[in-house]
Design a protein around this motif. Structure first.
Motif, PDB file in Angstrom:
ATOM      1  N   GLU A  54       0.825  -1.205   0.000  1.00 31.17           N
ATOM      2  CA  GLU A  54       0.000   0.000   0.000  1.00 31.17           C
ATOM      3  C   GLU A  54       0.862   1.259   0.000  1.00 31.17           C
ATOM      4  N   MET A  55       1.912   1.237   0.808  1.00 32.02           N
ATOM      5  CA  MET A  55       2.820   2.389   0.838  1.00 32.02           C
ATOM      6  C   MET A  55       3.430   2.653  -0.523  1.00 32.02           C
ATOM      7  N   ALA A  56       3.731   1.585  -1.246  1.00 34.54           N
ATOM      8  CA  ALA A  56       4.419   1.715  -2.534  1.00 34.54           C
ATOM      9  C   ALA A  56       3.663   2.597  -3.519  1.00 34.54           C
ATOM     10  N   VAL A  57       2.341   2.644  -3.374  1.00 31.75           N
ATOM     11  CA  VAL A  57       1.544   3.435  -4.316  1.00 31.75           C
ATOM     12  C   VAL A  57       0.984   4.717  -3.694  1.00 31.75           C
ATOM     13  N   GLU A  58       1.130   4.872  -2.362  1.00 31.94           N
ATOM     14  CA  GLU A  58       0.467   6.004  -1.714  1.00 31.94           C
ATOM     15  C   GLU A  58       1.409   7.077  -1.188  1.00 31.94           C
ATOM     16  N   VAL A  59       2.684   6.751  -0.926  1.00 33.16           N
ATOM     17  CA  VAL A  59       3.572   7.749  -0.333  1.00 33.16           C
ATOM     18  C   VAL A  59       4.622   8.225  -1.332  1.00 33.16           C
ATOM     19  N   ASP A  60       5.186   9.406  -1.028  1.00 31.71           N
ATOM     20  CA  ASP A  60       6.205   9.997  -1.900  1.00 31.71           C
ATOM     21  C   ASP A  60       7.608   9.495  -1.552  1.00 31.71           C
ATOM     22  N   LEU A  61       7.826   9.211  -0.282  1.00 30.79           N
ATOM     23  CA  LEU A  61       9.083   8.632   0.178  1.00 30.79           C
ATOM     24  C   LEU A  61       8.852   7.998   1.533  1.00 30.79           C
ATOM     25  N   VAL A  62       9.820   7.202   1.986  1.00 31.85           N
ATOM     26  CA  VAL A  62       9.707   6.586   3.308  1.00 31.85           C
ATOM     27  C   VAL A  62      10.916   6.967   4.150  1.00 31.85           C
ATOM     28  N   ILE A  63      10.684   7.041   5.449  1.00 34.34           N
ATOM     29  CA  ILE A  63      11.753   7.282   6.412  1.00 34.34           C
ATOM     30  C   ILE A  63      11.879   6.033   7.270  1.00 34.34           C
ATOM     31  N   THR A  74      13.815  -2.842   4.192  1.00 33.06           N
ATOM     32  CA  THR A  74      12.892  -1.902   3.556  1.00 33.06           C
ATOM     33  C   THR A  74      13.225  -1.719   2.081  1.00 33.06           C
ATOM     34  N   ALA A  75      14.509  -1.563   1.782  1.00 35.63           N
ATOM     35  CA  ALA A  75      14.931  -1.317   0.400  1.00 35.63           C
ATOM     36  C   ALA A  75      14.549  -2.471  -0.518  1.00 35.63           C
ATOM     37  N   ARG A  76      14.674  -3.699  -0.043  1.00 31.99           N
ATOM     38  CA  ARG A  76      14.298  -4.840  -0.886  1.00 31.99           C
ATOM     39  C   ARG A  76      12.785  -4.878  -1.096  1.00 31.99           C
ATOM     40  N   VAL A  81       9.599  -0.603  -7.093  1.00 34.76           N
ATOM     41  CA  VAL A  81       9.029   0.722  -7.379  1.00 34.76           C
ATOM     42  C   VAL A  81      10.048   1.836  -7.182  1.00 34.76           C
ATOM     43  N   GLU A  82      11.260   1.466  -6.759  1.00 30.44           N
ATOM     44  CA  GLU A  82      12.356   2.426  -6.586  1.00 30.44           C
ATOM     45  C   GLU A  82      11.931   3.606  -5.719  1.00 30.44           C
ATOM     46  N   MET A  83      11.400   3.287  -4.548  1.00 32.68           N
ATOM     47  CA  MET A  83      10.933   4.295  -3.602  1.00 32.68           C
ATOM     48  C   MET A  83      12.113   5.034  -2.960  1.00 32.68           C
ATOM     49  N   PRO A  84      12.107   6.366  -2.928  1.00 33.71           N
ATOM     50  CA  PRO A  84      13.153   7.093  -2.206  1.00 33.71           C
ATOM     51  C   PRO A  84      13.076   6.786  -0.707  1.00 33.71           C
ATOM     52  N   ILE A  85      14.247   6.552  -0.079  1.00 34.70           N
ATOM     53  CA  ILE A  85      14.299   6.153   1.328  1.00 34.70           C
ATOM     54  C   ILE A  85      15.300   7.032   2.071  1.00 34.70           C
ATOM     55  N   LEU A  86      14.872   7.560   3.212  1.00 34.25           N
ATOM     56  CA  LEU A  86      15.761   8.296   4.110  1.00 34.25           C
ATOM     57  C   LEU A  86      15.970   7.457   5.355  1.00 34.25           C
ATOM     58  N   LEU A 264      18.298   6.480  -2.466  1.00 35.16           N
ATOM     59  CA  LEU A 264      18.538   7.034  -1.142  1.00 35.16           C
ATOM     60  C   LEU A 264      18.327   8.536  -1.158  1.00 35.16           C
ATOM     61  N   VAL A 265      17.629   9.027  -0.138  1.00 36.05           N
ATOM     62  CA  VAL A 265      17.467  10.467   0.035  1.00 36.05           C
ATOM     63  C   VAL A 265      18.702  10.987   0.763  1.00 36.05           C
TER      64      VAL A 265
END
Length: 285
Positions: A54-63, A74-76, A81-86, A264-265
């Motif tokens: 759900e996060m993969a389609v709803e958020v702009d990035l994850v912390i 988390t990265a795997r 979807v290559e989500m930016p991660i901080l 990575l952010v």
């Protein structure tokens, strides 16, 4: 920045308490958020609980709040979807989770203000071939490791690069790391530190039974193939030190760069060599 995903390590009380404070900070600024479903109840936000899908389609990035292990997991999950991660460091060395808790407030201000860059990190893809058939395929951020069991005899690892036979390592195992993973297990085994912006594979034997074995750094587009030979069945392939599968003598493992990347952010004052100095604590002579 419309919506942020919050992923704490649920086993760390400090991570849970930190996320509670971050939720207050976000709500005061009218920023929406979701919390990883396993941790949502722990922070008192069950109605904000969300799966990785759900996060993969709803958020702009994850912390991520924890150590590098939490970040790798988390990265795997978000690789496709290559989500930016901080990453916020609540663990040990923290090469991936490079934001210290003491600087979290200013880091969040910079994040919301857009004062950051997205740094792409190469990932690894490994295929396990048994009797000519692919039986498994995995992706890794840090490394793919072929290793013997705790009480087993050494194994032989016949190693090819781009189809060219290089050497056979009689050893406890073999690490094939990405540049990002060069500061992890590979470093502990005597491998080199590689700038994570480079594209390469780092091949490092674990406790080789020879005086001449050294790490090899390949080009980023080259394929490393390892054929395992052993007189026992206690052989494993592990991914980022977190997931694993059993191997058999005669298996071939083909490792190359993945088409996926980890994003990575990185805030404006990020510098790899500054992080390296702080984490490794180089001695001044």
């Amino acid at each position: 920045m419309e919506k942020i995903g919050l992923i704490p390590n649920p086993t760390k009380e400090q991570a849970i308490e930190t996320v509670k404070g971050i939720i207050d900070w976000l709500e005061k600024r009218g920023i929406e958020y979701l919390v990883e479903e396993e941790s949502a109840g722990l922070v008192g936000e069950q109605n904000k609980g969300s799966s990785y899908q759900e996060m993969a389609v709803e958020v702009d990035l994850v912390i991520v709040f924890g150590g590098d292990g939490t970040f790798l997991n988390t990265a795997r999950h978000f690789a496709a979807v290559e989500m930016p991660i901080l990453g916020v460091n609540l663990g040990g060395l923290g090469f991936l989770t490079d934001i210290e808790l003491s600087k979290l407030g200013s880091a969040l201000e910079d994040l919301i203000a857009g004062k950051f860059e997205i740094e792409e990190r190469m990932m690894l893809e490994a295929k396990v071939i048994r009797e000519g058939e692919k039986i498994n395929q995995v992706v890794a951020v840090n490394d793919v490791v072929i290793t013997k069991g705790s009480f087993s005899r050494i194994i032989e690892l016949k190693t090819y690069i781009e189809g060219e036979y290089v050497t056979t390592y009689p050893a406890d195992g073999l690490i094939v790391a990405s540049p990002t993973g060069s500061t992890a297990y590979s470093l502990s085994a005597g491998g080199p530190i590689v700038n994570p912006k480079l594209k390469s594979l780092v091949v490092t034997p674990i406790c080789p039974h020879t005086l001449s074995s050294r790490s090899i750094v390949t080009a980023g587009d080259e394929v490393v193939e390892v054929e395992v030979k052993a007189d026992h069945e206690d052989i494993m392939l592990t991914v980022d030190g977190q997931t694993g599968l059993k191997l058999a003598s005669g298996d071939k493992i083909k490792i190359k760069h993945s088409d996926l990347v980890t994003k990575l952010v990185k805030l404006e004052d990020y510098n790899f060599y500054k992080i390296l100095k702080n984490r490794i604590q180089f001695s001044d002579f």
